[in-house]
Scaffold this motif. Structure first.
Motif, PDB file in Angstrom:
ATOM      1  N   VAL A 100      75.934  50.301  61.268  1.00  0.00           N
ATOM      2  CA  VAL A 100      74.831  50.342  61.156  1.00  0.00           C
ATOM      3  C   VAL A 100      73.914  51.280  60.475  1.00  0.00           C
ATOM      4  O   VAL A 100      74.061  52.281  61.216  1.00  0.00           O
ATOM      5  CB  VAL A 100      74.188  50.137  62.798  1.00  0.00           C
ATOM      6  N   TYR A 101      73.608  51.475  59.684  1.00  0.00           N
ATOM      7  CA  TYR A 101      72.333  52.924  58.844  1.00  0.00           C
ATOM      8  C   TYR A 101      71.636  52.951  59.764  1.00  0.00           C
ATOM      9  O   TYR A 101      70.331  51.914  59.782  1.00  0.00           O
ATOM     10  CB  TYR A 101      72.345  52.477  57.393  1.00  0.00           C
ATOM     11  N   LYS A 102      71.395  53.663  60.369  1.00  0.00           N
ATOM     12  CA  LYS A 102      70.907  54.770  61.211  1.00  0.00           C
ATOM     13  C   LYS A 102      69.746  53.985  62.682  1.00  0.00           C
ATOM     14  O   LYS A 102      68.703  54.185  62.696  1.00  0.00           O
ATOM     15  CB  LYS A 102      69.355  55.785  60.675  1.00  0.00           C
ATOM     16  N   GLY A 103      70.739  53.029  62.325  1.00  0.00           N
ATOM     17  CA  GLY A 103      70.122  51.871  63.536  1.00  0.00           C
ATOM     18  C   GLY A 103      69.436  51.049  63.333  1.00  0.00           C
ATOM     19  O   GLY A 103      68.742  50.643  63.705  1.00  0.00           O
ATOM     20  N   MET A 104      69.203  50.820  61.742  1.00  0.00           N
ATOM     21  CA  MET A 104      67.982  50.136  61.590  1.00  0.00           C
ATOM     22  C   MET A 104      68.398  48.618  61.544  1.00  0.00           C
ATOM     23  O   MET A 104      69.635  47.885  61.174  1.00  0.00           O
ATOM     24  CB  MET A 104      67.748  50.801  60.149  1.00  0.00           C
ATOM     25  N   ALA A 105      67.047  47.545  62.178  1.00  0.00           N
ATOM     26  CA  ALA A 105      67.499  46.203  61.830  1.00  0.00           C
ATOM     27  C   ALA A 105      67.120  45.994  60.839  1.00  0.00           C
ATOM     28  O   ALA A 105      66.182  47.409  59.916  1.00  0.00           O
ATOM     29  CB  ALA A 105      66.562  46.027  62.807  1.00  0.00           C
ATOM     30  N   PRO A 106      67.726  44.725  60.174  1.00  0.00           N
ATOM     31  CA  PRO A 106      67.467  44.176  58.714  1.00  0.00           C
ATOM     32  C   PRO A 106      65.967  43.821  58.369  1.00  0.00           C
ATOM     33  O   PRO A 106      65.602  44.316  59.247  1.00  0.00           O
ATOM     34  CB  PRO A 106      68.301  42.955  58.345  1.00  0.00           C
ATOM     35  N   THR A 107      65.894  44.529  56.529  1.00  0.00           N
ATOM     36  CA  THR A 107      64.498  44.371  56.804  1.00  0.00           C
ATOM     37  C   THR A 107      64.305  43.061  55.816  1.00  0.00           C
ATOM     38  O   THR A 107      65.263  42.742  55.708  1.00  0.00           O
ATOM     39  CB  THR A 107      64.257  45.192  55.746  1.00  0.00           C
ATOM     40  N   MET A 108      63.573  42.698  55.862  1.00  0.00           N
ATOM     41  CA  MET A 108      62.984  40.343  54.742  1.00  0.00           C
ATOM     42  C   MET A 108      61.403  41.290  54.428  1.00  0.00           C
ATOM     43  O   MET A 108      60.714  41.270  55.076  1.00  0.00           O
ATOM     44  CB  MET A 108      62.799  39.520  55.940  1.00  0.00           C
TER      45      MET A 108
ATOM     46  N   HIS B 172      73.309  48.324  55.750  1.00  0.00           N
ATOM     47  CA  HIS B 172      71.598  47.839  55.730  1.00  0.00           C
ATOM     48  C   HIS B 172      71.530  46.828  54.691  1.00  0.00           C
ATOM     49  O   HIS B 172      71.554  46.834  53.616  1.00  0.00           O
ATOM     50  CB  HIS B 172      70.595  48.827  55.515  1.00  0.00           C
ATOM     51  N   LEU B 173      71.447  45.769  55.237  1.00  0.00           N
ATOM     52  CA  LEU B 173      70.665  44.561  54.742  1.00  0.00           C
ATOM     53  C   LEU B 173      69.530  44.377  53.895  1.00  0.00           C
ATOM     54  O   LEU B 173      68.746  44.722  55.339  1.00  0.00           O
ATOM     55  CB  LEU B 173      71.251  43.237  55.253  1.00  0.00           C
ATOM     56  N   HIS B 174      68.928  44.243  52.752  1.00  0.00           N
ATOM     57  CA  HIS B 174      67.182  43.607  52.975  1.00  0.00           C
ATOM     58  C   HIS B 174      66.764  42.169  52.428  1.00  0.00           C
ATOM     59  O   HIS B 174      67.745  42.516  51.329  1.00  0.00           O
ATOM     60  CB  HIS B 174      66.638  44.942  51.496  1.00  0.00           C
ATOM     61  N   VAL B 175      66.823  41.220  53.021  1.00  0.00           N
ATOM     62  CA  VAL B 175      66.591  40.132  52.690  1.00  0.00           C
ATOM     63  C   VAL B 175      65.422  39.563  52.048  1.00  0.00           C
ATOM     64  O   VAL B 175      64.432  40.117  52.354  1.00  0.00           O
ATOM     65  CB  VAL B 175      66.500  39.562  54.162  1.00  0.00           C
ATOM     66  N   THR B 176      65.690  39.088  51.010  1.00  0.00           N
ATOM     67  CA  THR B 176      64.542  38.644  49.727  1.00  0.00           C
ATOM     68  C   THR B 176      64.676  37.174  49.757  1.00  0.00           C
ATOM     69  O   THR B 176      63.517  36.763  49.627  1.00  0.00           O
ATOM     70  CB  THR B 176      65.321  38.690  48.856  1.00  0.00           C
ATOM     71  N   HIS B 177      65.310  36.221  50.373  1.00  0.00           N
ATOM     72  CA  HIS B 177      65.167  34.870  50.567  1.00  0.00           C
ATOM     73  C   HIS B 177      66.183  34.556  51.532  1.00  0.00           C
ATOM     74  O   HIS B 177      67.109  34.600  51.587  1.00  0.00           O
ATOM     75  CB  HIS B 177      65.178  34.194  49.218  1.00  0.00           C
ATOM     76  N   VAL B 178      65.502  33.351  52.342  1.00  0.00           N
ATOM     77  CA  VAL B 178      66.499  32.564  53.074  1.00  0.00           C
ATOM     78  C   VAL B 178      65.915  31.183  53.242  1.00  0.00           C
ATOM     79  O   VAL B 178      65.054  30.506  52.633  1.00  0.00           O
ATOM     80  CB  VAL B 178      66.255  32.878  54.669  1.00  0.00           C
TER      81      VAL B 178
ATOM     82  N   VAL C 288      71.428  33.090  52.325  1.00  0.00           N
ATOM     83  CA  VAL C 288      70.941  34.352  52.496  1.00  0.00           C
ATOM     84  C   VAL C 288      71.216  35.342  51.079  1.00  0.00           C
ATOM     85  O   VAL C 288      72.250  35.586  50.346  1.00  0.00           O
ATOM     86  CB  VAL C 288      71.041  34.945  53.616  1.00  0.00           C
ATOM     87  N   HIS C 289      69.690  35.477  50.219  1.00  0.00           N
ATOM     88  CA  HIS C 289      69.708  36.323  49.385  1.00  0.00           C
ATOM     89  C   HIS C 289      69.442  37.778  49.672  1.00  0.00           C
ATOM     90  O   HIS C 289      68.048  37.529  50.444  1.00  0.00           O
ATOM     91  CB  HIS C 289      69.054  35.963  48.276  1.00  0.00           C
ATOM     92  N   GLY C 290      69.203  38.920  49.319  1.00  0.00           N
ATOM     93  CA  GLY C 290      68.874  40.185  48.915  1.00  0.00           C
ATOM     94  C   GLY C 290      69.626  41.309  48.693  1.00  0.00           C
ATOM     95  O   GLY C 290      70.302  41.276  47.719  1.00  0.00           O
ATOM     96  N   HIS C 291      69.667  42.131  48.965  1.00  0.00           N
ATOM     97  CA  HIS C 291      70.373  43.539  48.892  1.00  0.00           C
ATOM     98  C   HIS C 291      70.864  44.312  49.627  1.00  0.00           C
ATOM     99  O   HIS C 291      70.475  44.093  51.195  1.00  0.00           O
ATOM    100  CB  HIS C 291      69.368  44.455  48.391  1.00  0.00           C
ATOM    101  N   MET C 292      72.041  44.739  49.669  1.00  0.00           N
ATOM    102  CA  MET C 292      72.619  45.779  50.745  1.00  0.00           C
ATOM    103  C   MET C 292      72.816  47.465  50.308  1.00  0.00           C
ATOM    104  O   MET C 292      73.608  47.247  49.336  1.00  0.00           O
ATOM    105  CB  MET C 292      74.449  45.162  50.535  1.00  0.00           C
ATOM    106  N   TYR C 293      72.525  48.193  51.282  1.00  0.00           N
ATOM    107  CA  TYR C 293      72.480  49.581  51.435  1.00  0.00           C
ATOM    108  C   TYR C 293      74.283  49.764  51.191  1.00  0.00           C
ATOM    109  O   TYR C 293      73.740  49.122  53.004  1.00  0.00           O
ATOM    110  CB  TYR C 293      71.589  49.841  51.761  1.00  0.00           C
ATOM    111  N   MET C 294      74.828  50.289  50.563  1.00  0.00           N
ATOM    112  CA  MET C 294      75.873  51.320  51.585  1.00  0.00           C
ATOM    113  C   MET C 294      75.838  52.841  51.503  1.00  0.00           C
ATOM    114  O   MET C 294      75.347  52.785  50.098  1.00  0.00           O
ATOM    115  CB  MET C 294      77.454  50.277  51.429  1.00  0.00           C
TER     116      MET C 294
END
Length: 441
Positions: free
Chosen positions: A212-220, A76-82, A93-99
């Motif tokens: 894809v983690y639990k079918g979740m779309a990327p968050t921003m 799952h990707l969480h985007v903090t800046h594009v 793209v900058h952010g955090h990746m949950y694995m």
């Protein structure tokens, strides 16, 4: 002196002697299990736990009991800046990746370690999937997109509520990925784009499979202030983000997951994150399009001005303004690898119409002093109408051409006025079509 002796005596009476106080119970017997459990600290339990679980652990082996089983890694990707670079056609793209994944070789019974069910380990202590960016501008072997310093959390799990047989591994590294995009600016300034970040692991899906983690779309979340809904970066507004898993085999990317083990041994899984964005050009119409439109309208309206010299000066001035407008436009208009942007074509058409109006009025000014030029223009105009192919109204056209010859004697200025009025209507319709094509369709 008497008062001092009285106070000392009172102190001795009120305070019992030290030797009369009860002694403490002392240090408990180390052989007592309950007391050992009571005095053992949480840090000692953690140290004991990690020494035990990593004693025979090999981080180079996949964390499965059976080699035929595949390790599923959820992302799952969480985007903090594009940010977007239109000249280079890249997206950063900058952010955090949950694995997260399951480790079948790393588990323990919490009862043996003071009830500890979760422990934090270092990245070099445990098996981790190797992720690479397929469309990175630095190449697929670059090791700098995903942080290597993230901590890892391991939680022991049980399947039947009694026996612990596996653990859940989670990590949350940061990332900074710069990828190449294919941007089409043909509809500038109303162009819409999407760009993807593609992650894969060198292991085939019979060993490691991305999900894809639990079918979740990327968050921003692009702002930490009160602007929590900030979705604008540079010249673009981010509309949404989506993700999916694709499968690469035999040189082709497919959305259908292989079902057989034979295909799985020749297939890689790819995690795709797509960011959809559109140009945010709130000031374009006011600063570029409206002045350009006004200058062109002035050029067309000059056909209704009686004085030719004044109309010629107006068209010459607006032509210079068009040169300045198109120069400023080229500074902000990105280079298109597809068709020429419609807005740029509109600028070119407007400049062409203004140049035609200037040349037309300049020629009329010259023709005013030459009778031969006047007769030549009347004859050419009549001949042009008479040779129109597929004429649906031949009788009307013949009468019009005859009448055109009759006005030769009415004077040059009368003929010139008719030409200018007709040209005005023709250019008005043409410019309206071009404007509609550029901005409304």
């Amino acid at each position: 002196m008497k008062r001092l002796l009285f106070l000392l005596g009172l102190l001795l009476v009120v305070s019992p002697p030290v030797w009369c106080q009860d002694e403490g119970e002392g240090i408990p017997n180390p052989d007592d299990d309950d007391e050992v459990q009571y005095n053992t600290t949480y840090a000692e339990d953690q140290t004991k736990l990690q020494m035990a679980i990593f004693r025979n652990y090999n981080r180079n082996n996949r964390p499965v009991v059976k080699d035929d089983d595949s390790t599923e890694v959820e992302l799952h990707l969480h985007v903090t800046h594009v940010s977007f670079n239109q000249r280079e056609q890249t997206m950063t793209v900058h952010g955090h990746m949950y694995m997260t994944w399951l480790d079948e070789t790393l588990f323990w019974d919490p009862k043996d370690y003071g009830g500890v069910t979760t422990t934090n380990v270092k990245k070099w202590q445990i098996w981790m999937p190797e992720l690479r960016v397929t469309n990175s501008v630095n190449g697929i072997y670059s090791m700098h997109e995903i942080s290597r310093n993230a901590h890892i959390t391991v939680q022991t799990l049980t399947t039947d509520g009694k026996t612990y047989t596996k653990s859940r591994v989670e990590t949350y590294p940061t990332f900074s990925m710069k990828v190449g995009c294919l941007m089409d600016f043909s509809d500038y300034p109303y162009d819409v784009h999407y760009c993807g970040v593609r992650l894969y692991t060198p292991k085939k899906i019979n060993q490691v499979k991305l999900r894809v983690y639990k079918g979740m779309a990327p968050t921003m979340f692009l702002s930490w202030s009160n602007e929590s809904q900030k979705l604008t970066s540079g010249d673009f507004t981010i509309n949404r983000a989506s993700n999916n898993i694709s499968w690469y085999r035999y040189g082709v990317t497919d959305d259908l997951e292989p079902l057989t083990g034979k295909d799985g041994a020749k297939t890689w899984s790819i995690y795709n994150m797509y960011i959809f964005y559109a140009r945010h050009s709130a000031s374009y119409f006011v600063t570029i399009a409206l002045p350009l439109f006004s200058a062109t309208v002035i050029s067309i309206m000059s056909f209704l001005i009686k004085e030719l010299q004044f109309a010629t000066i107006i068209n010459g001035t607006t032509f210079i303004l068009h040169i300045l407008f198109i120069g400023e436009f080229m500074k902000i208009c990105p280079v298109s690898v597809f068709d020429v942007p419609r807005a740029l074509l509109f600028h070119g058409y407007s400049m062409g119409l203004t140049m035609f109006a200037f040349a037309f009025h300049a020629f009329l000014c010259i023709a005013c002093g030459s009778r031969s030029i006047q007769n030549y223009m009347i004859d050419g105009y009549s001949k042009a109408w008479s040779v129109i192919p597929f004429n649906p109204f031949p009788g009307f056209m013949d009468g019009f051409v005859k009448g055109l010859g009759d006005i030769r004697g009415r004077g040059w200025h009368r003929n010139m006025f008719i030409w200018r009025v007709e040209t005005f209507f023709i250019l008005s319709v043409l410019y309206l079509i071009l404007f509609t094509r550029a901005f409304l369709i």
